[in-house]
Design an enzyme around this catalytic site. Structure first.
Site, mmCIF file in Angstrom:
data_model
loop_
_atom_site.group_PDB
_atom_site.id
_atom_site.type_symbol
_atom_site.label_atom_id
_atom_site.label_comp_id
_atom_site.label_asym_id
_atom_site.label_seq_id
_atom_site.Cartn_x
_atom_site.Cartn_y
_atom_site.Cartn_z
ATOM 1 N N ARG A 141 11.594 -5.189 5.328
ATOM 2 C CA ARG A 141 11.170 -3.719 4.840
ATOM 3 C C ARG A 141 12.322 -2.706 5.762
ATOM 4 N NH1 ARG A 141 5.078 -1.651 5.416
ATOM 5 N NH2 ARG A 141 5.350 -2.305 7.547
ATOM 6 N N ARG A 177 -9.620 1.683 8.423
ATOM 7 C CA ARG A 177 -9.173 0.059 8.705
ATOM 8 C C ARG A 177 -10.185 -0.590 9.517
ATOM 9 N NH1 ARG A 177 -3.088 1.039 8.811
ATOM 10 N NH2 ARG A 177 -2.337 -0.953 8.571
ATOM 11 N N ARG A 214 10.942 -1.215 11.201
ATOM 12 C CA ARG A 214 10.085 -0.844 12.090
ATOM 13 C C ARG A 214 10.023 -1.914 13.202
ATOM 14 N NH1 ARG A 214 5.025 0.407 8.395
ATOM 15 N NH2 ARG A 214 4.038 -0.516 10.187
ATOM 16 N N ARG A 267 -0.719 -8.761 13.430
ATOM 17 C CA ARG A 267 -1.165 -7.672 12.724
ATOM 18 C C ARG A 267 -2.185 -8.285 11.485
ATOM 19 N NH1 ARG A 267 3.993 -4.704 10.831
ATOM 20 N NH2 ARG A 267 2.654 -3.664 9.502
ATOM 21 N N LYS A 271 0.900 -1.392 -0.197
ATOM 22 C CA LYS A 271 -0.026 -0.060 0.059
ATOM 23 C C LYS A 271 0.715 1.371 -0.040
ATOM 24 C CE LYS A 271 -2.030 -1.081 4.013
ATOM 25 N NZ LYS A 271 -1.316 -2.188 4.144
HETATM 26 P P1 ADP Z 1 2.267 -1.655 3.348
HETATM 27 O O1 ADP Z 1 2.081 -0.428 3.328
HETATM 28 O O2 ADP Z 1 0.895 -2.503 2.492
HETATM 29 O O3 ADP Z 1 2.435 -2.616 4.630
HETATM 30 P P2 ADP Z 1 4.724 -1.545 1.516
HETATM 31 O O4 ADP Z 1 4.489 -0.695 0.487
HETATM 32 O O5 ADP Z 1 5.405 -0.924 2.787
HETATM 33 O O6 ADP Z 1 3.478 -2.384 2.285
HETATM 34 O O7 ADP Z 1 5.542 -2.918 1.333
HETATM 35 C C1 ADP Z 1 6.145 -3.903 2.263
HETATM 36 C C2 ADP Z 1 7.588 -4.367 1.700
HETATM 37 O O8 ADP Z 1 7.690 -5.003 0.512
HETATM 38 C C3 ADP Z 1 8.567 -3.122 1.516
HETATM 39 O O9 ADP Z 1 9.782 -3.487 2.016
HETATM 40 C C4 ADP Z 1 8.576 -2.758 0.072
HETATM 41 O O10 ADP Z 1 9.672 -2.444 -0.593
HETATM 42 C C5 ADP Z 1 7.914 -4.083 -0.436
HETATM 43 N N1 ADP Z 1 7.282 -4.563 -1.612
HETATM 44 C C6 ADP Z 1 6.288 -3.488 -1.669
HETATM 45 N N2 ADP Z 1 5.538 -3.915 -2.984
HETATM 46 C C7 ADP Z 1 6.373 -5.175 -3.227
HETATM 47 C C8 ADP Z 1 6.210 -6.139 -4.666
HETATM 48 N N3 ADP Z 1 5.094 -5.804 -5.357
HETATM 49 N N4 ADP Z 1 7.014 -6.964 -4.798
HETATM 50 C C9 ADP Z 1 8.197 -7.168 -3.545
HETATM 51 N N5 ADP Z 1 8.095 -6.549 -2.678
HETATM 52 C C10 ADP Z 1 7.361 -5.428 -2.653
HETATM 53 P P1 ADP Z 2 1.117 -1.682 7.151
HETATM 54 O O1 ADP Z 2 0.864 -0.603 6.144
HETATM 55 O O2 ADP Z 2 2.506 -2.082 7.391
HETATM 56 O O3 ADP Z 2 0.005 -2.248 7.786
HETATM 57 P P2 ADP Z 2 1.072 1.147 8.853
HETATM 58 O O4 ADP Z 2 2.070 2.011 9.015
HETATM 59 O O5 ADP Z 2 -0.228 1.483 7.991
HETATM 60 O O6 ADP Z 2 1.328 -0.504 8.524
HETATM 61 O O7 ADP Z 2 0.340 1.083 10.457
HETATM 62 C C1 ADP Z 2 1.118 0.846 11.489
HETATM 63 C C2 ADP Z 2 0.209 0.679 12.685
HETATM 64 O O8 ADP Z 2 -0.399 1.834 13.027
HETATM 65 C C3 ADP Z 2 -0.772 -0.298 12.847
HETATM 66 O O9 ADP Z 2 -0.522 -1.539 12.794
HETATM 67 C C4 ADP Z 2 -1.836 0.274 13.665
HETATM 68 O O10 ADP Z 2 -1.452 0.014 15.098
HETATM 69 C C5 ADP Z 2 -1.749 2.004 13.494
HETATM 70 N N1 ADP Z 2 -2.712 2.149 12.498
HETATM 71 C C6 ADP Z 2 -2.183 2.711 11.463
HETATM 72 N N2 ADP Z 2 -3.559 3.118 10.697
HETATM 73 C C7 ADP Z 2 -4.618 2.706 11.665
HETATM 74 C C8 ADP Z 2 -5.734 3.009 11.577
HETATM 75 N N3 ADP Z 2 -6.395 3.506 10.290
HETATM 76 N N4 ADP Z 2 -6.622 2.742 12.470
HETATM 77 C C9 ADP Z 2 -6.135 2.377 13.746
HETATM 78 N N5 ADP Z 2 -4.685 2.124 13.683
HETATM 79 C C10 ADP Z 2 -3.912 2.298 12.767
#
Ligand code: ADP
Ligand code: ADP
Length: 222
Positions: A129, A90, A162, A173, A15
């Site tokens: 990541r 969420r 992180r 999660r 995302k």
């Molecule tokens: P999210 O916001 O949904 O948690 P991220 O965009 O932070 O996901 O991506 C999670 C990890 O996976 C990061 O280290 C990113 O560089 C990697 N990543 C994201 N998209 C891809 C993909 N299509 N293929 C492989 N790795 C990816």
């Molecule tokens: P990822 O994209 O890898 O799932 P985020 O960076 O979006 O992680 O979120 C990290 C943490 O921040 C989540 O696990 C949650 O604890 C909190 N968080 C983020 N967005 C929300 C939301 N919309 N509602 C509640 N908690 C949130």
């Protein structure tokens, strides 16, 4: 005009990565509630201290706190032409509140991109990541490595891993995502807004799907 786009999907689906691509292509602000919480944690604000007690366990921050924070973010003028919303809503309660908020601005959610990927790949992605301290730019040690280890290609700031990307927190999660967030798939399908994106492809191929979905949504608008 197409403006408010929501990114939905489990942790690690891509995302944040795709939000940054879209924000650049569409010239819209990228709003990541996770990034705003992490900024508050780093600065030791009362919101940050409260959020940290939930984030460190992999739980969601309570709806009332998160919604108030998003409302505050939306008072800034850069949101008036639209936003890329990454990680919000969420829960169905957050989605209802978003509808009310956007109504009050004369807008609505125009498109929801639901990014999917198998659980094993989510775990592998989160384990590798690396996130940039200054701008939240996202790298992966194997799939999207920075040119120089530990340094952001884009702004030269330090990269960190992180705390909530530890294997045991990640599993929690993913469970929380299934229980509390996945009902939004039906919520937005019923509203005709959901487009599923196969996130289990290269970053570039996923971006191509994402931008095609945006174009199609734009074309189908009056
Ligand atoms: P999210 O916001 O949904 O948690 P991220 O965009 O932070 O996901 O991506 C999670 C990890 O996976 C990061 O280290 C990113 O560089 C990697 N990543 C994201 N998209 C891809 C993909 N299509 N293929 C492989 N790795 C990816
Ligand atoms: P990822 O994209 O890898 O799932 P985020 O960076 O979006 O992680 O979120 C990290 C943490 O921040 C989540 O696990 C949650 O604890 C909190 N968080 C983020 N967005 C929300 C939301 N919309 N509602 C509640 N908690 C949130």
């Amino acid at each position: 005009m197409l403006t408010y786009i929501v990114l939905l999907g489990p942790p690690g689906a891509g995302k944040g990565t795709q939000s940054k691509v879209m924000a650049n292509e569409l010239n819209l602000p990228h709003i990541s509630t996770g990034d705003i919480f992490r900024e508050n944690i780093k600065n030791g604000t009362p919101l940050g201290r409260l959020a940290d007690t939930f984030i460190s366990k992999g739980q969601l921050v309570p709806d009332d706190v998160t919604i108030a924070m998003l409302r505050e973010r939306f008072t800034q003028s850069d949101c008036k032409n639209g936003t890329i919303l990454d990680g919000f809503p969420r829960t169905p309660t957050q989605a209802d509140e978003l509808e009310i908020l956007l109504n009050s601005l004369g807008g609505r959610v125009n498109l929801v991109l639901f990014i999917t990927a198998p659980v094993e790949s989510l775990i592998e992605r989160l384990a590798g990541r690396w996130t940039c301290k200054a701008g939240g730019h996202i790298f992966h040690e194997s799939f999207n490595p920075p040119k120089k280890k530990g340094v952001c290609d884009i702004d030269g700031s330090e990269l960190f891993q992180r705390d909530d990307d530890k294997a045991e927190t990640v599993l929690n999660r993913i469970e929380i995502y299934k229980k509390q967030t996945s009902p939004l798939i039906q919520y937005y399908t019923e509203r005709g807004l959901l487009v599923e994106i196969n996130g289990f492809e290269s970053i570039e191929k996923v971006s191509a799907q994402v931008m095609a979905a945006v174009q199609e949504a734009k074309n189908s608008q009056p």
